[in-house]
Scaffold this motif. Structure first.
Motif, mmCIF file in Angstrom:
data_model
loop_
_atom_site.group_PDB
_atom_site.id
_atom_site.type_symbol
_atom_site.label_atom_id
_atom_site.label_comp_id
_atom_site.label_asym_id
_atom_site.label_seq_id
_atom_site.Cartn_x
_atom_site.Cartn_y
_atom_site.Cartn_z
ATOM 1 N N ASP A 65 9.243 5.311 -4.211
ATOM 2 C CA ASP A 65 7.868 4.818 -4.291
ATOM 3 C C ASP A 65 7.772 3.369 -3.824
ATOM 4 O O ASP A 65 6.691 2.895 -3.459
ATOM 5 C CB ASP A 65 7.340 4.914 -5.726
ATOM 6 N N ILE A 66 8.895 2.662 -3.843
ATOM 7 C CA ILE A 66 8.952 1.277 -3.365
ATOM 8 C C ILE A 66 9.526 1.209 -1.955
ATOM 9 O O ILE A 66 8.998 0.504 -1.081
ATOM 10 C CB ILE A 66 9.795 0.409 -4.320
ATOM 11 N N MET A 67 10.571 1.978 -1.709
ATOM 12 C CA MET A 67 11.261 1.934 -0.416
ATOM 13 C C MET A 67 10.448 2.537 0.728
ATOM 14 O O MET A 67 10.649 2.194 1.891
ATOM 15 C CB MET A 67 12.592 2.670 -0.517
ATOM 16 N N HIS A 68 9.527 3.431 0.392
ATOM 17 C CA HIS A 68 8.721 4.062 1.428
ATOM 18 C C HIS A 68 7.448 3.270 1.705
ATOM 19 O O HIS A 68 6.643 3.023 0.807
ATOM 20 C CB HIS A 68 8.332 5.484 1.021
ATOM 21 N N GLY A 78 6.166 -0.285 -1.033
ATOM 22 C CA GLY A 78 5.273 0.408 -1.953
ATOM 23 C C GLY A 78 5.219 -0.342 -3.269
ATOM 24 O O GLY A 78 5.139 -1.566 -3.286
ATOM 25 N N GLY A 79 5.313 0.401 -4.368
ATOM 26 C CA GLY A 79 5.268 -0.239 -5.671
ATOM 27 C C GLY A 79 5.425 0.780 -6.790
ATOM 28 O O GLY A 79 5.185 1.977 -6.594
ATOM 29 N N ALA A 80 5.830 0.309 -7.956
ATOM 30 C CA ALA A 80 5.969 1.153 -9.145
ATOM 31 C C ALA A 80 5.682 0.306 -10.371
ATOM 32 O O ALA A 80 6.169 -0.830 -10.464
ATOM 33 C CB ALA A 80 7.366 1.752 -9.228
ATOM 34 N N GLY A 81 4.914 0.845 -11.301
ATOM 35 C CA GLY A 81 4.473 0.016 -12.414
ATOM 36 C C GLY A 81 3.616 -1.105 -11.866
ATOM 37 O O GLY A 81 2.665 -0.866 -11.122
ATOM 38 N N CYS A 87 0.832 -1.208 0.000
ATOM 39 C CA CYS A 87 0.000 0.000 0.000
ATOM 40 C C CYS A 87 0.866 1.258 0.000
ATOM 41 O O CYS A 87 1.620 1.506 0.936
ATOM 42 C CB CYS A 87 -0.922 0.007 1.220
ATOM 43 N N ARG A 88 0.756 2.064 -1.039
ATOM 44 C CA ARG A 88 1.434 3.358 -1.105
ATOM 45 C C ARG A 88 0.622 4.407 -0.352
ATOM 46 O O ARG A 88 -0.592 4.489 -0.513
ATOM 47 C CB ARG A 88 1.614 3.785 -2.568
ATOM 48 N N PHE A 89 1.318 5.214 0.428
ATOM 49 C CA PHE A 89 0.612 6.202 1.240
ATOM 50 C C PHE A 89 -0.006 7.297 0.375
ATOM 51 O O PHE A 89 -1.081 7.816 0.705
ATOM 52 C CB PHE A 89 1.553 6.825 2.275
#
Length: 305
Positions: free
Chosen positions: A252-255, A238-241, A36-38
């Protein structure tokens, strides 16, 4: 005389109220929302998670790895191992999703420390990512994997997440857990299927589904008026793409994020860097458990009054 009696009565009521609050038993919920991205959470309609934020302290940039060791992949195996043990991958031994050489005997799930300090405490883990139950969880009075395999993996997690919430509500009454860990997986799978980004409707919808389910658990907890709960919410990455592996240079992934909520929590936004390993010592400290240096926890107590 009447005035004096009134004052005495009011003082008595205040003393009774204070005593009642002090006598409430302490309980903790570790709520894990996979992938889940904040920034997506803040775009989604999430009244229940918003309520937790308003009743506590939060960070939108909790890191999923520390400075000491970054050879583990940015995936769920190391992430959930770190969240549940309070140590980084060079200690718990999980560097990917293979769980090849875990070291959970030396660096166990935080339930171990709850049981060590509070032998009568009840511990409950409810997940639908099978490796958590298979490898990470220990010292649980109840350990449930609600996974039901379907043709659509998104549907699989949707059904399993709902079942997990229903089990959590049931077990609040049946077991009265001191420590409860509840995992929700649909957000991560929606990211893998449709994309990890606030502009992806399916990803936002998955977050909103989790929020609705979180609301049911919060409602059940709020009815337990003789208990005081600390609720910690976080994610493993987190995630990207449509992925998150190999994301060591991508914020975006590390946070992840970290929410510490409840009457025992500070209010506002963290002004220091926090990490996903901070969840365990914070939960333990809230329960009145002294952190032993011999446990070699990497996390620190954060966000408590």
């Amino acid at each position: 005389m009447r005035f004096l009696l009134t004052v005495v009565t009011l003082l008595s009521l205040c003393a009774t109220s204070t005593l009642s609050a002090a006598e409430k038993s302490k309980h903790v919920l570790l709520l894990g929302i996979d992938g889940c991205r904040f920034d997506a959470l803040t775009k989604a309609n999430t009244p229940n998670l918003d309520k937790l934020i308003s009743r506590g302290i939060y960070s939108p940039t909790a890191l999923i790895q520390g400075d000491r060791y970054r050879k583990s992949d940015t995936v769920s195996g190391p992430g959930w191992s770190s969240i549940n043990t309070g140590v980084w991958a060079d200690k718990h031994g999980v560097i990917d999703n293979g769980f090849g050489k875990p070291n959970f005997e030396k660096y166990p799930h935080f339930f171990h420390y709850v049981k060590l300090a509070l032998p009568e405490a009840k511990t409950v883990s409810i997940v639908d990512w099978t490796p958590i139950k298979k490898y990470i969880v220990s010292s649980a009075d109840v350990s449930i994997d609600t996974t039901e395999y379907k043709k659509s993996v998104v549907d699989q997690y949707d059904i399993a997440d709902e079942k997990g919430v229903n089990d959590a509500i049931r077990l609040l009454d049946d077991v009265h857990p001191t420590a409860l860990m509840l995992y929700q997986g649909i957000v991560d799978e929606s990211g893998h299927t449709f994309g990890f980004h606030p502009t992806v409707p399916e990803y936002i919808s998955a977050i909103e589904k989790v929020d609705q389910r979180v609301g049911k658990v919060l409602e059940a907890i709020e009815k337990r008026t003789d208990e005081e709960w600390l609720i910690v919410v976080t994610s493993d990455h987190g995630g990207a793409g449509k992925g998150h592996g190999g994301g060591h240079t991508n914020p975006d992934i590390m946070h992840s994020f970290l929410i510490v909520s409840g009457a025992g929590a500070e209010q506002g936004k963290f002004d220091q860097q926090v990490y996903i390993v901070d969840a365990v010592p914070t939960l333990l400290s809230y329960l009145g458990i002294d952190i032993d240096n011999q446990w070699e926890l990497d996390g620190h107590v954060v966000g408590l009054k």
